[in-house]
Design an enzyme around this catalytic site. Structure first.
Site, mmCIF file in Angstrom:
data_model
loop_
_atom_site.group_PDB
_atom_site.id
_atom_site.type_symbol
_atom_site.label_atom_id
_atom_site.label_comp_id
_atom_site.label_asym_id
_atom_site.label_seq_id
_atom_site.Cartn_x
_atom_site.Cartn_y
_atom_site.Cartn_z
ATOM 1 N N SER A 137 12.569 -69.789 132.519
ATOM 2 C CA SER A 137 11.868 -70.024 133.783
ATOM 3 C C SER A 137 12.908 -70.183 134.874
ATOM 4 O O SER A 137 14.066 -70.503 134.604
ATOM 5 C CB SER A 137 11.036 -71.300 133.649
ATOM 6 N N TYR A 150 10.056 -80.489 131.502
ATOM 7 C CA TYR A 150 9.756 -79.053 131.350
ATOM 8 C C TYR A 150 10.995 -78.226 131.682
ATOM 9 O O TYR A 150 11.404 -77.343 130.930
ATOM 10 C CB TYR A 150 8.598 -78.672 132.292
HETATM 11 N N1 NAD Z 1 2.975 -69.996 134.671
HETATM 12 C C1 NAD Z 1 4.178 -70.170 135.187
HETATM 13 O O1 NAD Z 1 4.326 -70.511 136.372
HETATM 14 C C2 NAD Z 1 5.417 -69.919 134.369
HETATM 15 C C3 NAD Z 1 6.637 -69.756 135.030
HETATM 16 C C4 NAD Z 1 7.781 -69.551 134.284
HETATM 17 C C5 NAD Z 1 7.718 -69.520 132.908
HETATM 18 N N2 NAD Z 1 6.503 -69.699 132.284
HETATM 19 C C6 NAD Z 1 6.497 -69.714 130.837
HETATM 20 O O2 NAD Z 1 5.701 -68.642 130.369
HETATM 21 C C7 NAD Z 1 5.121 -68.984 129.105
HETATM 22 C C8 NAD Z 1 3.626 -68.691 129.137
HETATM 23 O O3 NAD Z 1 3.039 -69.482 130.165
HETATM 24 P P1 NAD Z 1 1.618 -69.144 130.828
HETATM 25 O O4 NAD Z 1 1.787 -69.368 132.271
HETATM 26 O O5 NAD Z 1 1.107 -67.860 130.331
HETATM 27 O O6 NAD Z 1 0.772 -70.360 130.240
HETATM 28 P P2 NAD Z 1 -0.761 -70.423 129.794
HETATM 29 O O7 NAD Z 1 -1.078 -71.881 129.759
HETATM 30 O O8 NAD Z 1 -1.606 -69.523 130.620
HETATM 31 O O9 NAD Z 1 -0.725 -69.822 128.319
HETATM 32 C C9 NAD Z 1 0.003 -70.440 127.302
HETATM 33 C C10 NAD Z 1 -0.582 -70.065 125.953
HETATM 34 O O10 NAD Z 1 0.201 -70.746 124.950
HETATM 35 C C11 NAD Z 1 -0.704 -71.315 124.012
HETATM 36 N N3 NAD Z 1 -0.100 -72.460 123.332
HETATM 37 C C12 NAD Z 1 0.095 -73.710 123.814
HETATM 38 N N4 NAD Z 1 0.627 -74.498 122.871
HETATM 39 C C13 NAD Z 1 0.791 -73.719 121.763
HETATM 40 C C14 NAD Z 1 1.309 -73.958 120.472
HETATM 41 N N5 NAD Z 1 1.734 -75.177 120.104
HETATM 42 N N6 NAD Z 1 1.344 -72.928 119.584
HETATM 43 C C15 NAD Z 1 0.873 -71.702 119.946
HETATM 44 N N7 NAD Z 1 0.364 -71.424 121.157
HETATM 45 C C16 NAD Z 1 0.328 -72.417 122.056
HETATM 46 C C17 NAD Z 1 -1.923 -71.706 124.830
HETATM 47 O O11 NAD Z 1 -3.076 -71.889 124.015
HETATM 48 C C18 NAD Z 1 -2.039 -70.536 125.804
HETATM 49 O O12 NAD Z 1 -2.830 -69.501 125.272
HETATM 50 C C19 NAD Z 1 5.488 -70.449 128.868
HETATM 51 O O13 NAD Z 1 6.611 -70.525 128.025
HETATM 52 C C20 NAD Z 1 5.839 -70.942 130.248
HETATM 53 O O14 NAD Z 1 6.705 -72.056 130.215
HETATM 54 C C21 NAD Z 1 5.357 -69.863 132.990
#
Ligand code: NAD
Length: 261
Positions: A137, A150
């Protein structure tokens, strides 16, 4: 020759789901793993409708034995593992001391332990030419106020990516990470921190999914430069470039300003 395969954690929603559908449209066989079984069922239907094959199953990434079993089963059924996408993650926003310690620990369990488990489970199945993509991130550029724990988990992802790029590079396995800034998904819904307010949310899950595909099939330039970290979006590119060339005190000041309400 069987189709190329990608094993995606956190595939039921957000970035993981967009990536699963993007690779399915490109003709890859997709493994979708998540704790959200209803989301996985609808993903499987959508992948099948695109004409690709999906294998989906419940997996909590913090469970190392379950992770190893899931990867083993996937490879047994598909015959190969071209890409592992360590994407599952959770985010707690707010002042560090206001967040219950159990929630901090769970964030470490999923974002750190989950990545370690994935790397360890996948390694026996990775071959020369395989790629691991870890979701870091933009919060791995500088520690983020109101996202302290985080952000620290994403520094871990950054570090292990760099180290394994060196270790596994010798085995022909690429290890890279993606650095999006805030993305419009369930993760950022209702989140209001200094930086979400000052920088806004300008990326969608498809922007990140497209970058995963690009990172897995790198340009000649990215290969020549041996790019390990892939910023996503103009803002992240500017921030990471700025932090590379500005002195530490200036990077801190910029981050302090961006984080102040
Ligand atoms: N959304 C943002 O702003 C952002 C920015 C940078 C990085 N990220 C990273 O991208 C990745 C995906 O994020 P997102 O925005 O799609 O989030 P999201 O919440 O939309 O989706 C995350 C998914 O992970 C699943 N999950 C959660 N805990 C779990 C576990 N223990 N085992 C298996 N699955 C699990 C959830 O059920 C969900 O389907 C993450 O690693 C997040 O840190 C997100």
């Amino acid at each position: 020759m069987t189709s190329r395969t990608i094993f995606i954690t956190g595939a039921a929603a957000g970035i993981g789901r967009a990536t699963a559908l993007t690779f399915a449209r490109a003709g890859w066989t997709v493994g979708g793993y998540d704790v959200d079984e209803a989301g996985l069922a609808s993903l499987a239907t959508e992948v099948a409708a695109s004409g690709a094959t999906a294998i989906t199953a419940r997996l909590d990434v913090s469970d190392s034995a379950a992770f190893a079993a899931a990867v083993g089963d996937f490879v047994e059924r598909t015959g190969r593992l071209d890409v592992l996408l360590n994407n599952a993650g959770i985010l707690n926003a707010g002042r560090f001391e206001d967040i219950d310690v159990a929630r901090h620990q769970r964030e470490v369990d999923v974002n750190v332990r989950g990545v370690v488990n994935g790397l360890h489970a996948a390694h026996p199945h990775l071959r020369p030419g395989s790629t691991v993509v870890n979701l870091a991130s933009a919060s791995a550029i500088y520690g983020q106020a109101e996202l302290a724990n985080y952000s620290a988990t994403k520094f871990f992802v950054r570090g292990i990516t760099e180290a394994l790029d060196l270790e596994w590079g010798a085995q022909g396995i690429r290890v890279v990470s993606l650095w999006p800034l805030f993305v419009e998904t369930a993760m950022t819904q209702g989140v209001s921190t200094g930086t979400t307010e000052s920088l806004g949310i300008h990326l969608g899950p498809q922007d990140v999914a497209d970058q995963v595909l690009a990172a897995v099939t790198p340009s000649r330039l990215a290969r020549t430069l041996h790019q390990v970290h892939f910023p996503v979006g103009r803002q992240t590119r500017a921030l990471s470039l700025g932090s590379r060339f500005s002195p530490a005190w200036l990077t801190r000041l910029v981050n302090k300003r961006l984080a102040s309400h």
